[in-house]
Design a protein around this motif. Structure first.
Motif, short mmCIF file in Angstrom:
data_model
loop_
_atom_site.label_atom_id
_atom_site.label_comp_id
_atom_site.label_asym_id
_atom_site.label_seq_id
_atom_site.Cartn_x
_atom_site.Cartn_y
_atom_site.Cartn_z
N GLY A 26 0.99 -1.29 0.06
CA GLY A 26 0.03 -0.06 -0.07
C GLY A 26 0.91 1.31 -0.18
N GLY A 27 2.14 1.14 -0.15
CA GLY A 27 2.90 2.54 -0.35
C GLY A 27 3.85 2.74 0.80
N SER A 28 4.86 3.75 0.60
CA SER A 28 5.44 3.99 1.90
C SER A 28 4.88 4.53 2.82
N THR A 29 3.67 5.38 2.77
CA THR A 29 3.26 6.00 4.10
C THR A 29 2.74 5.19 4.93
N ASN A 30 2.45 3.79 4.77
CA ASN A 30 2.16 2.88 5.70
C ASN A 30 3.27 2.50 6.65
N THR A 31 4.40 2.84 6.27
CA THR A 31 5.52 2.58 7.16
C THR A 31 6.21 3.83 7.87
N ASN A 32 5.14 4.85 8.00
CA ASN A 32 5.57 5.95 8.80
C ASN A 32 5.63 5.92 10.09
N TYR A 33 5.09 5.08 10.70
CA TYR A 33 5.16 4.94 12.16
C TYR A 33 5.32 3.32 12.47
N MET A 34 6.31 2.92 12.47
CA MET A 34 6.66 1.56 12.70
C MET A 34 7.28 0.93 14.00
N GLY A 35 7.20 -0.19 14.51
CA GLY A 35 8.02 -0.73 15.44
C GLY A 35 8.42 -2.08 15.21
N TRP A 36 9.54 -2.29 15.80
CA TRP A 36 10.12 -3.61 15.70
C TRP A 36 9.93 -4.33 17.27
N PHE A 37 9.42 -5.47 17.34
CA PHE A 37 9.22 -6.18 18.79
C PHE A 37 9.96 -7.63 18.60
N ARG A 38 10.10 -8.21 19.38
CA ARG A 38 10.50 -9.64 19.31
C ARG A 38 9.92 -10.43 20.51
N GLN A 39 10.08 -11.88 20.26
CA GLN A 39 9.41 -12.62 21.38
C GLN A 39 10.37 -13.94 21.50
N ALA A 40 10.80 -14.13 22.41
CA ALA A 40 11.59 -15.44 22.74
C ALA A 40 10.80 -16.64 23.09
N PRO A 41 11.04 -17.83 23.14
CA PRO A 41 10.18 -18.82 23.26
C PRO A 41 9.82 -18.77 24.98
N GLY A 42 8.70 -18.84 25.43
CA GLY A 42 8.39 -18.83 26.73
C GLY A 42 8.34 -17.42 27.08
N LYS A 43 8.34 -16.27 26.52
CA LYS A 43 8.67 -14.89 27.00
C LYS A 43 7.46 -14.06 26.38
N GLU A 44 7.21 -13.05 26.86
CA GLU A 44 6.44 -12.03 26.36
C GLU A 44 7.06 -11.29 25.23
N ARG A 45 6.15 -10.77 24.29
CA ARG A 45 6.72 -9.76 23.20
C ARG A 45 7.34 -8.66 23.87
N GLU A 46 8.36 -8.22 23.38
CA GLU A 46 9.10 -6.82 23.86
C GLU A 46 9.36 -6.06 22.80
N PHE A 47 9.51 -4.90 23.06
CA PHE A 47 9.98 -3.78 22.37
C PHE A 47 11.41 -3.97 22.01
N VAL A 48 11.72 -3.44 20.72
CA VAL A 48 12.99 -3.55 20.31
C VAL A 48 13.33 -1.84 19.84
N SER A 49 12.59 -1.41 18.93
CA SER A 49 12.78 -0.11 18.34
C SER A 49 11.44 0.53 17.70
N ALA A 50 11.45 1.69 17.54
CA ALA A 50 10.35 2.30 17.05
C ALA A 50 10.85 3.65 16.15
N ASN A 51 10.30 3.89 15.08
CA ASN A 51 10.53 4.95 14.43
C ASN A 51 9.26 5.62 13.85
N GLY A 52 9.23 7.00 13.60
CA GLY A 52 8.35 7.56 13.20
C GLY A 52 8.62 9.14 13.07
N TRP A 53 7.54 10.04 12.88
CA TRP A 53 7.71 11.51 12.72
C TRP A 53 6.53 12.18 13.51
N LEU A 54 6.90 13.26 14.18
CA LEU A 54 6.00 14.13 14.99
C LEU A 54 6.10 15.57 14.48
#
Length: 129
Positions: A26-54
């Motif tokens: 759907g185009g590059s604007t759909n990635t204006n506000y993004m996050g990376w998360f990760r989840q290890a086995p047996g653990k909750e999903r955790e934040f890794v990084s985020a980018n955007g524009w204010l």
């Protein structure tokens, strides 16, 4: 609907590196506000990084404390593909990594997975010692 697809995961030795990619429909604007998360086995999903524009403040990029300068996020402005470059990987980084998008605007809490509307299926990263 925005479809996200991660790639670039794999198995590496401790100290190695990987470059994860996340492409969006759907185009590059759909990635204006993004996050990376990760989840290890047996653990909750955790934040890794985020980018955007204010409005009035410009672009932002945040990282979890455990990153400690080892990861760098970037975005191809033309294609909208976002990247997570990961260096000096350790076994503690072993997890499935997910990208998440919030096209409607910046999240109130970029660390909260519930703030994001669309998720990829994840790409697995395995770091062996």
């Amino acid at each position: 609907q925005v479809q996200l697809e991660e790639s670039g995961g794999g198995s590496v030795q401790e100290g190695g590196w990987l470059k994860l990619s996340c492409s969006a429909s759907g185009g590059s604007t759909n990635t204006n506000y993004m996050g990376w998360f990760r989840q290890a086995p047996g653990k909750e999903r955790e934040f890794v990084s985020a980018n955007g524009w204010l409005s009035g403040r410009g672009s932002y990029r945040y990282y979890a404390d455990f990153v400690q300068g080892r990861f760098t996020g970037s975005k191809d402005a033309v294609t909208g593909t976002v990247y997570l470059h990961m260096f000096e990987l350790t076994p503690a980084d072993t997890a499935t990594y997910y990208c998440a998008a919030r096209p409607r605007g910046p999240p109130r809490n970029y660390r909260d997975p519930d703030e994001y509307d669309y998720w990829g299926r994840g790409t697995q990263v395995i770091v062996s010692s």
